[in-house]
Design an enzyme around this catalytic site. Structure first.
Site, PDB file in Angstrom:
ATOM      1  N   ASP A   1       1.082  -1.118   0.047  1.00 51.71           N
ATOM      2  CA  ASP A   1      -0.049   0.089  -0.088  1.00 51.71           C
ATOM      3  C   ASP A   1       0.870   1.342  -0.134  1.00 51.71           C
ATOM      4  OD1 ASP A   1      -2.454  -1.325   0.230  1.00 51.71           O
ATOM      5  OD2 ASP A   1      -2.575  -1.163   2.464  1.00 51.71           O
TER       6      ASP A   1
ATOM      7  N   ASP B   1      -4.990  -3.335   4.954  1.00 53.06           N
ATOM      8  CA  ASP B   1      -5.487  -2.843   6.170  1.00 53.06           C
ATOM      9  C   ASP B   1      -6.822  -2.787   6.372  1.00 53.06           C
ATOM     10  OD1 ASP B   1      -5.729  -0.773   4.377  1.00 53.06           O
ATOM     11  OD2 ASP B   1      -4.434   0.934   5.298  1.00 53.06           O
TER      12      ASP B   1
ATOM     13  N   ASP C   1      -9.256  -6.158   2.204  1.00 56.27           N
ATOM     14  CA  ASP C   1      -7.981  -6.741   1.596  1.00 56.27           C
ATOM     15  C   ASP C   1      -7.813  -7.987   2.055  1.00 56.27           C
ATOM     16  OD1 ASP C   1      -7.365  -4.292   0.589  1.00 56.27           O
ATOM     17  OD2 ASP C   1      -6.392  -3.526   2.321  1.00 56.27           O
TER      18      ASP C   1
HETATM   19  N1  LIG Z   1     -12.211   9.751   4.594  1.00 53.93           N
HETATM   20  C1  LIG Z   1     -12.290   9.931   3.327  1.00 53.93           C
HETATM   21  N2  LIG Z   1     -13.363  10.614   2.734  1.00 53.93           N
HETATM   22  C2  LIG Z   1     -13.617  10.705   1.499  1.00 53.93           C
HETATM   23  N3  LIG Z   1     -12.945  10.497   0.521  1.00 53.93           N
HETATM   24  C3  LIG Z   1     -11.577   9.710   0.960  1.00 53.93           C
HETATM   25  C4  LIG Z   1     -11.546   9.588   2.190  1.00 53.93           C
HETATM   26  N4  LIG Z   1     -10.140   8.983   2.047  1.00 53.93           N
HETATM   27  C5  LIG Z   1      -9.693   8.819   0.918  1.00 53.93           C
HETATM   28  N5  LIG Z   1     -10.761   9.336   0.153  1.00 53.93           N
HETATM   29  C6  LIG Z   1     -10.587   9.293  -1.361  1.00 53.93           C
HETATM   30  O1  LIG Z   1     -10.543   8.016  -1.777  1.00 53.93           O
HETATM   31  C7  LIG Z   1      -9.485   7.762  -2.632  1.00 53.93           C
HETATM   32  C8  LIG Z   1      -8.771   6.333  -2.543  1.00 53.93           C
HETATM   33  O2  LIG Z   1      -8.515   6.149  -0.975  1.00 53.93           O
HETATM   34  P1  LIG Z   1      -8.102   4.849  -0.458  1.00 53.93           P
HETATM   35  O3  LIG Z   1      -8.071   5.044   1.133  1.00 53.93           O
HETATM   36  O4  LIG Z   1      -9.023   3.697  -1.018  1.00 53.93           O
HETATM   37  O5  LIG Z   1      -6.839   4.694  -0.732  1.00 53.93           O
HETATM   38  P2  LIG Z   1      -5.391   4.864  -0.284  1.00 53.93           P
HETATM   39  O6  LIG Z   1      -5.418   5.112   1.240  1.00 53.93           O
HETATM   40  O7  LIG Z   1      -4.631   6.149  -1.012  1.00 53.93           O
HETATM   41  O8  LIG Z   1      -4.376   3.852  -0.690  1.00 53.93           O
HETATM   42  P3  LIG Z   1      -3.645   2.661  -0.137  1.00 53.93           P
HETATM   43  O9  LIG Z   1      -4.152   2.743   1.359  1.00 53.93           O
HETATM   44  O10 LIG Z   1      -4.337   1.708  -0.761  1.00 53.93           O
HETATM   45  O11 LIG Z   1      -2.307   2.915  -0.437  1.00 53.93           O
HETATM   46  C9  LIG Z   1      -8.313   8.869  -2.072  1.00 53.93           C
HETATM   47  O12 LIG Z   1      -7.636   9.054  -3.388  1.00 53.93           O
HETATM   48  C10 LIG Z   1      -9.430  10.012  -1.941  1.00 53.93           C
HETATM   49  O13 LIG Z   1      -9.649  10.858  -2.912  1.00 53.93           O
END
Ligand SMILES: Nc1ncnc2c1ncn2[C@@H]1O[C@H](COP(=O)(O)OP(=O)(O)OP(=O)(O)O)[C@@H](O)[C@H]1O
Ligand SMILES: [Ca+2]
Length: 885
Positions: free
Chosen positions: A327, A632, A636
């Site tokens: 990740d 996490d 997953d």
């Molecule tokens: N708390 C939240 N509320 C709304 N949108 C969110 C939030 N957190 C993340 N996002 C949006 O969702 C997208 C994907 O987030 P996600 O958490 O799935 O992936 P990530 O944490 O970037 O990736 P990874 O943990 O897999 O490396 C982000 O790029 C953001 O635009």
């Protein structure tokens, strides 16, 4: 009497003397601990020390030895009988301490991976060990948690649980807080209850503990109490198989030597005992046990490096890893988000300030903006409302409790003067939680004037297609293609600077409208964008480089925007010039075969959902890779399970992923994966070292005897001597090899193949060649001495015995290197030096201490003997040190 699910929340509170908005006081908790005990399921009793001690004597070989003792005793050979008994006893004691050590390290591991619960006590949220929970505790559960006790739900945000562990039903159950009047409901129908051990698959909720430990539904289902059996690791299995082969070999050899000896005219009793001792020498009975000890010691070292191994076999597999799929957020980056840019009214605004510190301002060009600037405060307020995090001050520093993305929005809102009080004017009617599949979060709120509206925030490319309007200064108008183009450009601009982007939008609702999720998130009005930085962890770049040199490819998997992902991958030097970046949508269109064809060139997967991870794991595996995969969230878990080494996050990870994983990173840090792989390789190499040492020694012992019988000579070693070498002097140096430091180049070699046999990479050759030479020099020492003193057999046998032991104790230093004893400082392993010294001391005692001399058939040796012994004993090691083969 009414059941918990039939009571109203107030009644539950009353009955348990707690209120949800205060929680229990620590005094109440103490008292209830005393009264009701801890929240644990009683598991099988631990083995007593005596049992562990006695177990040391149930080995096949030890039993043979005891039988031999009996026979010796019956024949009146009491000295032999006692000697064998003493040796068996000493061996048993050593085994006992080894096992205790292994046991302790595994115990510690269990403690470390014990689940935590999120509990509200003394009006503070805190995390405590689940076993500390008492009836009346107010606990919060969120998606991915295992429910820590039986709870009566008092608040539910789209809370769904999966209770198959209890009911066999694998479809998720929606949970709510209202009392149910019906009587006699099964656990599965009590939808305002959460049960210990079941999983939260979506949303979150708060509940009051109504049952703990054996008083839970789970506690009553005795059959569910899994008695965890230790499963042997692949290597332990291979060694056990090898052991079986060696038993046959040993028996054949024994028959051969005994037969030859009897033909040559040796007394039958002598040959019988020699045969038994040889059989013991030939079978590395102790090997699997030492392997287990080495693995569990390795586990302890990994703990010190912040990696918790949940399955012992992972220690081995780690060394084979050829691809790490990691990740991005939180593992490669700090997961400390800070809003750096905003886009509103078609204009880009710079936000100053660092980390979660609330000092900072908003700049348009050089002009500092205030809340006068249209829509800025509104946007920040929406970001603050549609939010699950909490801003806290600890030791004068601002900290975020909850999702760092949400936290960044709270901090940004603070910079314009909004604080938690600003939320009080709004009443939240409904929440649709964020998850990595939907990539957005929504809430429905009523404001003070009774106006209802929806706020949706999430990934811009997910939100934009759902927007039909845009807010521009004071005017809400249709979102035109040219607006969209402009927004896209703003997104690209932020993403290229490695900023994570979040869009925010609203939708006015009338109170009559249905609150069904499916109808809500559409026809939105676009308000603006946030761009937030999440700096890479500083040690990650070097770790990725080290992995590359070790033949391990690092692949970044992220839900984030492609451009953000690419920018960070470049910064970390993870993405080579010709490396590919694939997007989730592209993955959808690819068949498994198509993905397999290109996957070797892909370094970054962006905008993927957890479901894609499984496809990625499978594709790498079909190309013959051993895949380590991190995760996490709840979703997953399947990919983690399917991977060869599933890795979960100790801090941000959910219980589900932790359970599915074989390795937990206590600090969520990518660099820890590298450290664990390094340790995994090292442990395996150390195991190879002592396998080599023990088996080469055995080969030497058997050959001395075999050669002597073939040449028609007297026995060069008496049985007790063979037993002593095998069961006493060999043990400590072998253990010390298990603690050896890695060779300098362990992280410069390509990963080992998981199918490689015990004797791969020249180990078999080394064992045979060194073994033969040890046998030959021992025989020479014996022959030379015996020829000069044909009347004194005991003297020659003592010289042979000493030469054998010394040759082994010199050879043990050779085992530290794959190439040559001259490549490393031979005394670099202090444990080994001490172990060898103590073995030498034991040897001296047996040779020089008069009372033991008759038992071990020894005499005191002179200086000239020692010159002969050491000269000959060093030959195997020095010779092969020069040939470097
Ligand atoms: N708390 C939240 N509320 C709304 N949108 C969110 C939030 N957190 C993340 N996002 C949006 O969702 C997208 C994907 O987030 P996600 O958490 O799935 O992936 P990530 O944490 O970037 O990736 P990874 O943990 O897999 O490396 C982000 O790029 C953001 O635009
Ligand atoms: Ca041996």
């Amino acid at each position: 009497m009414k059941k918990w699910y039939q009571l109203d929340v107030e009644q539950v509170e009353q009955k348990l003397q707690v209120t949800t908005n205060r929680g229990l006081s620590s005094k109440q908790v103490d008292q209830r601990h005393k009264q009701y005990g801890y929240n644990v399921l009683e598991s099988a009793k631990k083995q007593s020390r005596w049992i562990i001690f006695l177990k040391q004597f149930q080995d096949f070989m030890v039993l043979i030895l005891l039988a031999a003792t009996l026979i010796a005793g019956m024949l009146g050979e009491f000295v032999d009988a006692i000697a064998i008994m003493v040796i068996v006893l000493v061996n048993g004691v050593i085994g006992f301490f080894q096992e205790q050590k292994a046991e302790k390290s595994l115990e510690k591991l269990k403690e470390l991976s014990a689940p935590l619960a999120h509990v509200y006590r003394d009006q503070k949220w805190e995390r405590v060990l689940s076993r500390e929970l008492v009836v009346g505790d107010v606990v919060k559960v969120t998606s991915g948690d295992r429910i820590p006790a039986d709870i009566r739900i008092v608040q539910s945000n789209s809370l769904e649980t999966e209770e198959s562990a209890l009911t066999g039903e694998s479809l998720p159950v929606m949970k709510h807080a209202t009392a149910i009047t019906r009587d006699g409901l099964d656990a599965g129908d009590q939808v305002n209850m959460g049960f210990m051990g079941t999983l939260v698959t979506r949303g979150s909720g708060i509940g009051i503990v109504v049952g703990t430990g054996m008083n839970t539904v789970m506690g009553q289902i005795a059959s569910l109490m899994s008695n965890t059996k230790k499963i042997p690791t692949p290597l332990e299995r291979k060694l056990a198989e090898l052991g079986k082969i060696l038993i046959v070999v040993a028996i054949l050899l024994t028959i051969l030597v005994v037969g030859l000896g009897v033909i040559q005219g040796h007394p039958v009793y002598n040959m019988f005992l020699a045969g038994v001792s040889l059989a013991v020498a030939a079978i590395p009975e102790g090997l699997p046990a030492i392997v287990t000890v080495a693995l569990s010691l390795g586990v302890q070292r990994m703990i010190r490096k912040k990696a918790i191994v949940r399955k012992l076999s992972a220690v081995e597999t780690l060394g084979c890893a050829s691809v790490i799929c990691s990740d991005k957020t939180g593992t490669m980056t700090e997961n400390q988000m800070t809003v750096k840019e905003m886009y509103v009214n078609g204009e880009s605004i710079t936000v100053t300030g660092d980390g979660y510190d609330i000092e900072g301002s908003f700049l348009l060009g050089n002009k500092k903006l205030t809340d006068e600037y249209p829509n800025l405060e509104k946007m920040l307020l929406y970001g603050q409302l549609c939010n699950n995090a909490e801003l806290q001050v600890k030791k004068g520093k601002y900290m975020v409790d909850g999702d760092p993305t949400d936290g960044a929005l709270l901090v940004a809102a603070r910079k314009i003067g909004l604080n938690h009080l600003s939320r009080d004017n709004f009443h939240i009617v409904k929440e649709i939680p964020f998850d990595s599949d939907r990539k957005r979060m929504s809430i429905v709120v009523d404001d003070d004037n009774g106006q209802r509206f929806l706020i949706t925030k999430g990934a811009p490319d997910v939100l934009l297609p759902r927007c039909n309007y845009v807010l521009d200064k004071d005017n809400r108008r249709i979102l035109k293609q040219q607006d969209k183009d402009k927004i896209e450009r703003a997104i690209d601009g932020m993403a290229n600077k490695a900023l994570r982007t979040i869009a925010i939008s609203i939708r006015p609702l009338s109170k009559e409208m249905s609150l069904e999720t499916a109808f809500l998130e559409k026809d939105l009005t676009f308000i603006g964008l946030y761009g937030m930085i999440d700096p890479p962890r500083k040690e990650v770049k070097a770790a990725i480089e080290e992995c590359r040199q070790a033949g391990i490819k690092t692949v970044m998997i992220t839900g984030d925007h492609v451009k953000t992902a690419r920018a960070i991958a470049k910064e970390l030097k993870l993405l080579p010039e010709d490396g590919m970046v694939l997007e989730g949508s592209q993955l959808n269109q690819m068949s498994t075969e198509e993905l397999e064809d290109i996957i070797e060139d892909v370094y970054v997967f962006a905008r993927v959902t957890p479901e894609h991870k499984l496809k990625i794991v499978k594709a790498f595996q079909s190309r013959g890779h051993i895949v380590a995969m991190t995760g996490d969230g709840v979703n997953d878990a399947p990919a983690i399970k399917a991977s060869d080494i599933g890795i979960s996050m100790g801090i941000s990870g959910t219980d589900v992923t932790k359970e599915a994983s074989s390795l937990v990173l206590m600090d969520d840090n990518f660099a820890t994966i590298k450290a664990a792989i390094q340790e995994g390789r090292n442990i395996y190499e150390n195991i190879r070292k002592f396998i080599r040492y023990l088996l080469a020694s055995n080969v030497g012992e058997i050959l001395v005897m075999l050669f002597a019988m073939l040449l028609g000579m007297p026995l060069p070693l008496v049985p007790v001597q063979i037993l002593w070498v095998n069961l006493v002097t060999d043990g400590l140096p072998a253990m010390a090899l298990g603690l050896d430091k890695p060779e300098d180049d362990v992280m410069k070699r390509t990963p080992r193949s998981p199918n490689e046999g015990v004797f791969a990479r020249g180990l078999g050759y080394k064992i045979i060649t060194r073994g033969i030479l040890i046998g030959i020099v021992t025989l020479i020492a014996f022959m030379v001495t015996y020829q000069n003193n044909p009347e004194n057999l005991v003297y020659a046998q003592t010289v042979a015995f000493t030469t054998l032991v010394m040759a082994q104790l010199i050879h043990v230093f050779d085992c530290r290197s794959e190439v040559s004893v001259f490549d490393r400082n031979p005394f670099g392993n202090i444990y080994l030096v001490l172990a060898v010294l103590s073995s030498v001391l034991l040897l001296l005692v047996v040779i020089y201490w008069a009372p033991l001399q008759p038992i071990f058939h020894t005499v005191s040796l002179g200086l000239r003997d020692w010159l002969l012994i050491l000269g000959l004993g060093a030959i195997p090691t020095v010779l092969f040190g020069f040939t470097r083969k």
